[in-house]
Motif scaffolding. Sequence first.
Motif, PDB file in Angstrom:
ATOM      1  N   ALA B 149      47.739  38.707  37.440  1.00 52.72           N
ATOM      2  CA  ALA B 149      47.112  39.136  38.691  1.00 52.72           C
ATOM      3  C   ALA B 149      45.798  39.813  38.340  1.00 52.72           C
ATOM      4  N   LEU B 150      44.727  39.332  38.969  1.00 50.06           N
ATOM      5  CA  LEU B 150      43.410  39.956  38.804  1.00 50.06           C
ATOM      6  C   LEU B 150      43.068  40.550  40.163  1.00 50.06           C
ATOM      7  N   GLN B 151      42.980  41.879  40.218  1.00 54.51           N
ATOM      8  CA  GLN B 151      42.891  42.566  41.503  1.00 54.51           C
ATOM      9  C   GLN B 151      41.709  43.524  41.534  1.00 54.51           C
ATOM     10  N   GLY B 152      41.098  43.620  42.706  1.00 61.53           N
ATOM     11  CA  GLY B 152      40.011  44.580  42.856  1.00 61.53           C
ATOM     12  C   GLY B 152      38.775  43.930  43.442  1.00 61.53           C
ATOM     13  N   PRO B 153      37.818  44.756  43.889  1.00 64.13           N
ATOM     14  CA  PRO B 153      36.631  44.220  44.574  1.00 64.13           C
ATOM     15  C   PRO B 153      35.759  43.323  43.689  1.00 64.13           C
TER      16      PRO B 153
END
Lengths: 124, 369
Positions: B149-153
Amino acid sequence: MTVKYTKDHEWVRLDGDVVTVGITNYAQEQLGDVVFVEVPETGTHFDAGAEAAVVESVKAASEVYAPLSGEIVDGNQAVVDEPALVNSDPEGGGWFFKMKPDDPSQMDDLLDDAAYRALLADLG
Amino acid sequence: MADDTKNLKTTPLDEMHREYGAKMVPFAGYSMPVQYKAGVLQEHLHTRASAGLFDVSHMGQARLHGAKAAEALETLVPGDIAGLDAGNMRYTLFTNEHGGILDDLMVTQCGDSLYLVVNAACKEADFAHFSARLPDLWLEVIEDHALLALQGPKAADVLARYVPAARHMVFLTGATYRINDVPCFITRSGYTGEDGFEISLPAAEAEAFARLLLAETEVMPIGLGARDSLRLEAGLCLYGHDIDESTTPVEAALNWTIGKRRREEGGFPGADVVLGQIKDGTARKRVGLIPEGRAPARAGTEIQDLGGGAAGTVTSGGFGPTVDGPIAMGYVRADLAEPGTRVNLMVRGKALAARVVKPPFVKQNYVKD
């Protein structure tokens, strides 16, 4: 000035007839980022082993135990205001409370530096 | 303890976690990173500010094949699965005959199959449930793929360097893309309250791609500790804590997962109970709680009304790094569920004042086009 340790990873420093209590560097590393601290009120009496303070990280809550029987003479407002001090300076400015032991010879029952290091070595 | 850790399974990224200084803990039968050198607080804040990479390979991945897969799955979940267009995905729940929640899961309609992601701790039970209830369908359990999972703005900027089309994906959609000529199933989704992606890729390719992502200046490895604080701030349920077999979707305030058609038609386990609760209400409800002051209230904390009467229990609680204060979720009596209601949380024998709120605790930054 004598510094001793408990099996619960607290350090206990005797200066005159007052001990200062905090958690060791190992303990703060295990806890992670400290976000909340509660220290006991001056004048409260605790028996050795009683829960005297609270330290909470993002992950979990833990107790800080009175290492000796005695009366609290000071709680560290600095760690209440800035809990991260427990991580950055655990064995200095990050102390929790000072207490006047009923029987200072109880210090003899605590772990000395070599014994505490051996305990840490066992934990790997 | 030694015996527990000896039998733990590892993910394809195990060696990399250790190299990045992870503290490994047992979780759902796997050895998983709870945090890396930066610590939970920094990892959490970094994910909200930039991008975090999570190894979620312990979660169960599967494909349900067959022309009637969506209709068949609807006999196990209250979500509108038949109404999902190809490429779209949805959060739903496996329910039991009493309306209790057996697990929560993500379902993506891939056209020729449904791609499912279920919780690690429940996956064996979930898959057995499938075999027992849907014996005529082929459930392909995917064991040779990792899940990142690659998460963030900044997640879209980073992933677009490898998959240019990622930038144009709509939230809650999924498709197969090639990364270095390897087919990967990518969804624009996650469980942090941020924009982001989940990438299912062959186990043998996972470490190399994870290292490429971590070499990007925006990306930091994130452990389970921050995954938990991120999802709590986002108001998302953790199975086994906030929802379980003893809670129904209505009690859990997950009515939004039950589509209009499913409310009319029913046809999922426990539908009589769940649809009755939608109509008549429930005795208790999941709410958000904000304690006054700085002391966190952890899972298991008793909730009392202001008169000292039993009011419920905290199911998730801790410190929200972005909120910069304590936050919690729990079940309270229906008469106390209105936002703004004052309650007491019994922490270490003392009443800690708190107020009921409607989660999330932070603004959700999902990309909506």
